[in-house]
Design an enzyme around this catalytic site. Structure first.
Site, PDB file in Angstrom:
ATOM      1  N   ASP A   1      -1.672  -0.224   6.214  1.00  0.00           N
ATOM      2  CA  ASP A   1      -1.849   0.520   7.462  1.00  0.00           C
ATOM      3  C   ASP A   1      -3.303   0.640   7.893  1.00  0.00           C
ATOM      4  O   ASP A   1      -3.575   0.815   9.082  1.00  0.00           O
ATOM      5  CB  ASP A   1      -1.278   1.933   7.312  1.00  0.00           C
ATOM      6  CG  ASP A   1      -2.174   2.818   6.463  1.00  0.00           C
ATOM      7  OD1 ASP A   1      -2.677   3.836   6.967  1.00  0.00           O
ATOM      8  OD2 ASP A   1      -2.390   2.476   5.287  1.00  0.00           O
TER       9      ASP A   1
ATOM     10  N   LYS B   1     -10.710  -0.994  -1.809  1.00  0.00           N
ATOM     11  CA  LYS B   1     -10.536  -1.676  -0.536  1.00  0.00           C
ATOM     12  C   LYS B   1     -11.685  -1.248   0.385  1.00  0.00           C
ATOM     13  O   LYS B   1     -12.085  -0.090   0.337  1.00  0.00           O
ATOM     14  CB  LYS B   1      -9.196  -1.273   0.101  1.00  0.00           C
ATOM     15  CG  LYS B   1      -7.975  -1.585  -0.764  1.00  0.00           C
ATOM     16  CD  LYS B   1      -6.731  -0.936  -0.177  1.00  0.00           C
ATOM     17  CE  LYS B   1      -5.524  -1.119  -1.085  1.00  0.00           C
ATOM     18  NZ  LYS B   1      -4.327  -0.403  -0.594  1.00  0.00           N
TER      19      LYS B   1
ATOM     20  N   ASP C   1       0.859  -1.175   0.000  1.00  0.00           N
ATOM     21  CA  ASP C   1       0.000   0.000   0.000  1.00  0.00           C
ATOM     22  C   ASP C   1       0.905   1.236   0.000  1.00  0.00           C
ATOM     23  O   ASP C   1       2.110   1.144   0.281  1.00  0.00           O
ATOM     24  CB  ASP C   1      -0.884  -0.029   1.246  1.00  0.00           C
ATOM     25  CG  ASP C   1      -1.688   1.236   1.430  1.00  0.00           C
ATOM     26  OD1 ASP C   1      -2.391   1.621   0.483  1.00  0.00           O
ATOM     27  OD2 ASP C   1      -1.594   1.831   2.510  1.00  0.00           O
TER      28      ASP C   1
ATOM     29  N   THR D   1      -2.586   0.722  -4.464  1.00  0.00           N
ATOM     30  CA  THR D   1      -3.049   1.905  -3.751  1.00  0.00           C
ATOM     31  C   THR D   1      -4.416   2.364  -4.227  1.00  0.00           C
ATOM     32  O   THR D   1      -4.772   2.146  -5.396  1.00  0.00           O
ATOM     33  CB  THR D   1      -2.040   3.063  -3.918  1.00  0.00           C
ATOM     34  OG1 THR D   1      -2.565   4.255  -3.324  1.00  0.00           O
ATOM     35  CG2 THR D   1      -1.746   3.349  -5.380  1.00  0.00           C
ATOM     36  N   SER D   2      -5.167   2.996  -3.336  1.00  0.00           N
ATOM     37  CA  SER D   2      -6.453   3.574  -3.707  1.00  0.00           C
ATOM     38  C   SER D   2      -6.307   4.927  -4.383  1.00  0.00           C
ATOM     39  O   SER D   2      -7.293   5.488  -4.866  1.00  0.00           O
ATOM     40  CB  SER D   2      -7.344   3.709  -2.457  1.00  0.00           C
ATOM     41  OG  SER D   2      -7.676   2.439  -1.933  1.00  0.00           O
TER      42      SER D   2
ATOM     43  N   ASP E   1      -0.269   5.175   0.961  1.00  0.00           N
ATOM     44  CA  ASP E   1      -0.542   6.140   2.030  1.00  0.00           C
ATOM     45  C   ASP E   1      -0.600   5.451   3.390  1.00  0.00           C
ATOM     46  O   ASP E   1      -1.368   4.504   3.588  1.00  0.00           O
ATOM     47  CB  ASP E   1      -1.861   6.869   1.764  1.00  0.00           C
ATOM     48  CG  ASP E   1      -1.755   7.819   0.586  1.00  0.00           C
ATOM     49  OD1 ASP E   1      -0.866   8.673   0.602  1.00  0.00           O
ATOM     50  OD2 ASP E   1      -2.559   7.689  -0.361  1.00  0.00           O
TER      51      ASP E   1
END
Length: 216
Positions: A165, A140, A13, A108-109, A15
């Site tokens: 995270d 996610k 991931d 990642t989003s 962030d």
């Protein structure tokens, strides 16, 4: 007590895992919350790990999804420009250097532009294999992104280790059937198989036929 796991690929991931962007993310989202008369704590409990338009759908369930997507596009543009306070998570640069030549991907989003901007602001190498918001239809905690990352690397999902995270991201990794290492204080209580305060507690090395990951 150190924990060691083996895998064939690593999925990362961004962030909160590689990049600490909390300051800008929360600043922009709290501005959004104020504009919509929403409770700050409620907004902050939802946004981490998800694509913005899906967070908006949870927070404003009666609103037209097209409005959410348009508003999210504007927010992504703002986030890409505002990198004040964006820094690397301790140990991120060393981890990325240690997996050069090993199967790994960024999942990642964020969209491609935002991912590039934040990784550059943090001074981090961007993995060649990336799954960003443009590549998935579901955010996610749906496992789609992680499953796509494994597919792009030609590795079975159960042979992947995920670094995440957020609760949403950890749920996505677990739903994909992967081993998940939670990073940072937000990761607690989400079911990750191991937890670290930051990436300085992680050691990765190649072994015969795979990758060995040890967390202190």
């Amino acid at each position: 007590m150190p924990q060691t796991s083996t895998a064939r690929a690593v999925l990362l991931d961004m962030d909160g895992t590689l990049v600490d962007s909390t300051a800008v993310v929360e600043r922009l989202w709290l501005e959004w919350a104020d504009a919509h008369g929403l409770d700050d704590d409620r907004v902050l409990s939802v946004i981490h790990g998800r694509q913005g338009h899906e967070s908006m759908a949870i927070l404003l369930p009666e609103r037209d999804p097209a409005i959410n997507r348009a508003e999210n596009a504007r927010m992504l543009s703002a986030e890409g420009v505002d990198t004040d306070g964006v820094v690397a998570v301790p140990g991120a640069a060393e981890l990325l250097a240690g997996i050069v030549g090993l199967p790994h991907a960024l999942v990642t989003s964020a969209d491609e532009a935002l991912a590039a901007a934040r990784m550059a602001a943090a001074g981090l190498r961007v993995p060649e294999v990336r799954v960003t918001a443009e590549h998935v239809s579901r955010s996610k905690p749906d496992p789609e992104g992680f499953l796509l990352g494994a597919e792009l690397l030609a590795v079975d999902p159960q042979d992947c280790i995920v670094f995440e995270d957020s609760h949403a991201g950890i749920a996505a990794g677990l739903a994909a059937g992967m081993t998940v290492i939670g990073v940072g204080e937000r990761a607690g209580g989400a079911g990750a198989q191991a937890l670290v305060a930051d990436l300085t507690q992680v050691t990765i090395r190649p072994v015969d036929g795979g990758i060995e990951v040890t967390v202190a």
